[in-house]
Design a protein around this motif. Sequence first.
Motif, mmCIF file in Angstrom:
data_model
loop_
_atom_site.group_PDB
_atom_site.id
_atom_site.type_symbol
_atom_site.label_atom_id
_atom_site.label_comp_id
_atom_site.label_asym_id
_atom_site.label_seq_id
_atom_site.Cartn_x
_atom_site.Cartn_y
_atom_site.Cartn_z
ATOM 1 N N THR A 56 57.103 -38.483 -22.351
ATOM 2 C CA THR A 56 56.211 -37.375 -21.994
ATOM 3 C C THR A 56 56.462 -36.956 -20.551
ATOM 4 O O THR A 56 56.445 -37.792 -19.637
ATOM 5 C CB THR A 56 54.746 -37.791 -22.152
ATOM 6 O OG1 THR A 56 54.510 -38.160 -23.522
ATOM 7 C CG2 THR A 56 53.811 -36.637 -21.766
ATOM 8 N N THR A 58 55.052 -34.837 -17.493
ATOM 9 C CA THR A 58 53.819 -34.251 -16.961
ATOM 10 C C THR A 58 54.166 -33.324 -15.799
ATOM 11 O O THR A 58 54.815 -33.745 -14.825
ATOM 12 C CB THR A 58 52.860 -35.352 -16.473
ATOM 13 O OG1 THR A 58 52.527 -36.197 -17.581
ATOM 14 C CG2 THR A 58 51.579 -34.748 -15.895
ATOM 15 N N THR A 60 52.741 -30.794 -12.907
ATOM 16 C CA THR A 60 51.560 -30.440 -12.100
ATOM 17 C C THR A 60 51.910 -29.293 -11.159
ATOM 18 O O THR A 60 52.922 -29.378 -10.440
ATOM 19 C CB THR A 60 51.089 -31.655 -11.276
ATOM 20 O OG1 THR A 60 50.865 -32.765 -12.150
ATOM 21 C CG2 THR A 60 49.811 -31.325 -10.497
ATOM 22 N N VAL A 66 47.615 -29.144 -14.812
ATOM 23 C CA VAL A 66 48.578 -30.057 -15.451
ATOM 24 C C VAL A 66 48.887 -29.616 -16.871
ATOM 25 O O VAL A 66 47.985 -29.221 -17.623
ATOM 26 C CB VAL A 66 48.025 -31.501 -15.473
ATOM 27 C CG1 VAL A 66 48.957 -32.423 -16.250
ATOM 28 C CG2 VAL A 66 47.801 -32.007 -14.059
ATOM 29 N N THR A 68 51.742 -30.911 -20.213
ATOM 30 C CA THR A 68 52.717 -31.928 -20.648
ATOM 31 C C THR A 68 53.551 -31.400 -21.807
ATOM 32 O O THR A 68 53.135 -30.468 -22.515
ATOM 33 C CB THR A 68 52.029 -33.229 -21.107
ATOM 34 O OG1 THR A 68 51.193 -32.951 -22.234
ATOM 35 C CG2 THR A 68 51.194 -33.847 -19.989
#
Length: 220
Positions: A56, A58, A60, A66, A68
């Motif tokens: 995964t 992520t 930001t 955020v 994913t």
Amino acid sequence: PVAICQDITVQLDAAGAASITTADIDNGSNDACGIQSLALDVTAFDCTDVGTNTVTLTVTDNNNNVSTCTATVTVEDNVDPVAICQDITVQLDAAGAASITTADIDNGSNDACGIQSLALDITDFVCSNVGNNAVQLTVTDVNGNVSTCGATVIVEDNVPPIALCQDITVQLDASGNASITTADIDNGSNDACGIQSLALDVTAFDCTAIGANTVTLTVT
């Protein structure tokens, strides 16, 4: 932010390890106000991860929003095992046979992900193999990669033949002489690898030998 991932394939190294970075998985993630950071939940892989793995990413943005996405990391082990052989000497038995195992030839073959099997092209030897014999050890790791190495198997026959004698009676001729051959004394001497020669220490007799005489048959 818009999180965009891509699937990748990675190769384990000789130590059985591989690592990835966010740049490997990121496929153009973006945000109008800019990306602050990219992070992966898994970055290191080893032999236990061979096959498909879900990671995964992520994303930001600069305002702490955020998103994913997930990607598949296919881990492959294409590193051949290290095949290490050793030369050995083996002795034929009384039947003229000898056999070896992979453990006799293997001298520490190894692979970071483990060895699945060891195999030899020749394991059995007979009299016709006395001397040097080339054998090949095939090493297969748990992921199907193969290496080979060669070794010399020195086959020796150190088993003495079986010497069998028989007592005989001979007649002196009119001139007082008699002679015998190895065939007269031999009573089936044998050896698994064959007899080279028979020899007697005494073959001729005269009047002075009347009576019992001990002779020795040498079987080579």
